[in-house]
Design an enzyme around this catalytic site. Structure first.
Site, PDB file in Angstrom:
ATOM      1  CG  PHE A 279      -1.875   1.245   1.110  1.00 46.48           C
ATOM      2  CD1 PHE A 279      -3.045   1.170   0.361  1.00 46.48           C
ATOM      3  CD2 PHE A 279      -1.550   2.459   1.700  1.00 46.48           C
ATOM      4  CE1 PHE A 279      -3.881   2.275   0.225  1.00 46.48           C
ATOM      5  CE2 PHE A 279      -2.385   3.568   1.573  1.00 46.48           C
ATOM      6  CZ  PHE A 279      -3.546   3.476   0.835  1.00 46.48           C
TER       7      PHE A 279
ATOM      8  CG  ASP B 293       5.513   3.934   1.875  1.00 40.49           C
ATOM      9  OD1 ASP B 293       5.490   4.649   2.903  1.00 40.49           O
ATOM     10  OD2 ASP B 293       4.540   3.829   1.105  1.00 40.49           O
TER      11      ASP B 293
ATOM     12  CE  LYS C 176      -1.110   6.870   6.707  1.00 38.39           C
ATOM     13  NZ  LYS C 176      -0.887   5.678   5.940  1.00 38.39           N
TER      14      LYS C 176
END
Ligand code: PLP
Length: 405
Positions: free
Chosen positions: A142, A227, A256
């Protein structure tokens, strides 16, 4: 408990696109590990917005720096220098050991930035023939929701109806370094990988996987970019999850928690040799690196270090996992994760979504990832007592479900 026929919910459903299916609760306030709904009920937040709220809700220091900067200067675009951006980038580079950083806003934008950098690096440095560069990603990945990024996805729903996707993408099994070496060709620009797959179901690869991948990438002159949007910034017990394997990849993507739970702030960090491919006009973002975001991002990094949030994640994550593993329930298939990124997998016949609805009624907020995995990823400031509360609620819900209630 918010009722299903809550007018606030109805209004959001009436005017909003249906790209989410929220649990039936209306949140109005947050502080630390807790959030409150419109009826005044308190919940423990076990989602922390997919790790975006690692510092806890409304962290006083972060709110203060945001308020102070908000009265001075907020948005000017990168057409001008500001006094704050350099400070933020310096801190991010020094902490992570990279030479250069490029600021964006959301995670997906920073991933796109990394992929653009890698492709251009392949053409201008590695010597790949124009328009032939390949990106390798993993099954179950993802990396966000743009068209290029869902072009990397193996989740049918994320792709369906959004093609055609860019060419030059290869997807390999996750957790097997030999598969990476097989997939590499002279045209490979980059291997993009999550140190732990978060949305994929909290999938922890075998020990040594990232290290082996780093060696393979080096041997074949392929960039390895991690990531760490979800796993980074303390979540797994280290500043960056790849540090568990003692490697330094060629680049990393952060997002985030970098926004301290207040703003979208993301970065792509890399070596000079890679970042040099960008020249003025090649790439940009109106909001990326704005002084408000820079101040908040910088303070978010500072708080992380000053409050030793990675140490908390390690210590409390072990405690949490231990408590979960001690639960005897025929519903549970596996408890896995690292630090405070924990997944509890249920057996096939049970829907994690129903468990999440029952947990909501008992004051614990979380959501399933995939059909059978319940995510436990609270703010890193959580205490043992708060973990105990959540574990007790879970135990009651599991018993209830076993009894068919
Ligand atoms: C959430 C996430 C993204 C996308 O971030 P957005 O801010 O939602 O665009 C990318 N990669 C990983 C690993 C993520 O968890």
């Amino acid at each position: 408990m918010t009722l299903m026929l809550n007018p606030i919910i109805e209004r959001e459903c009436l005017y909003g696109a249906k790209n989410y299916d929220p649990l039936p609760v209306v949140l109005v306030r947050g502080e630390g590990v807790n959030v409150w709904d419109d009826a005044g009920n308190c919940y423990i937040d076990m989602m922390s917005a997919y790790s975006a709220v690692s510092h806890g809700h409304c962290h006083p220091k972060l709110v203060r720096v945001l308020q102070e900067q908000a009265t001075k200067l907020n948005i000017v675009s990168r057409a001008f220098y500001t006094d704050q951006l350099g400070l933020f980038l310096k801190r991010a580079c020094e902490l992570t050991g990279f030479e250069k950083a490029l600021p964006m806003n959301t995670g997906a934008e920073a991933v796109e930035t990394a992929l653009k950098a890698a492709r251009k690096w392949a053409y201008t440095v590695k010597g790949v023939v124009n328009n032939q560069a390949e990106i390798i990603a993993c099954n179950g990945n993802f990396h966000g929701r743009t068209i290029t990024i869902v072009g990397l996805s193996t989740e049918p729903q994320y792709r369906a109806g959004f093609g055609p996707f860019p060419a030059g993408i290869k997807v390999i099994p996750y957790g097997d370094a030999a598969e990476l070496e097989k997939a590499i060709t002279p045209n490979t620009a980059v291997f993009l990988v999550e140190p732990i797959q978060g949305e994929g179901g909290i999938i922890v690869p075998p020990t040594g996987y990232l290290k082996a991948c780093a060696e393979i990438c080096k041997k074949h002159n392929v960039l390895m970019i991690c990531d760490e949007i979800q796993t980074g910034l303390g979540r797994t017990g280290k500043l960056l999850a790849y540090q568990h394997e003692g490697i330094q990849p060629d680049g990393v993507v952060l997002g985030k928690a970098l926004g301290g739970g207040l703003l979208p702030v993301s970065l792509f960090l890399s070596r000079k040799e890679v970042m040099r491919v960008f020249t003025p006009g090649d790439h940009g973002s109106t909001f990326g690196g704005n002084p408000l975001a820079a101040v908040v991002g910088s303070a978010a990094l500072e708080v992380l270090i000053d409050d030793k949030l990675m140490d908390r994640a390690e210590k409390l994550g072990s405690y949490f996992q231990k408590q979960l593993k001690q639960i005897h329930s025929k519903l549970i298939k596996e408890v896995r994760g690292k630090g405070l990124l924990i997944g509890l997998e249920m057996h096939e016949q049970y829907a994690a979504h129903d468990i999440c609805l029952k947990l909501l009624k008992r004051g614990v907020l979380t959501k399933e990832t995939h059909r059978t995995v319940i995510r436990f990823a609270p703010p890193l400031i959580i205490t043992e007592e708060q973990i105990d509360l959540a574990v007790n609620a879970l135990k009651q819900v599991l018993v209830e479900t076993e009894q068919g209630q």
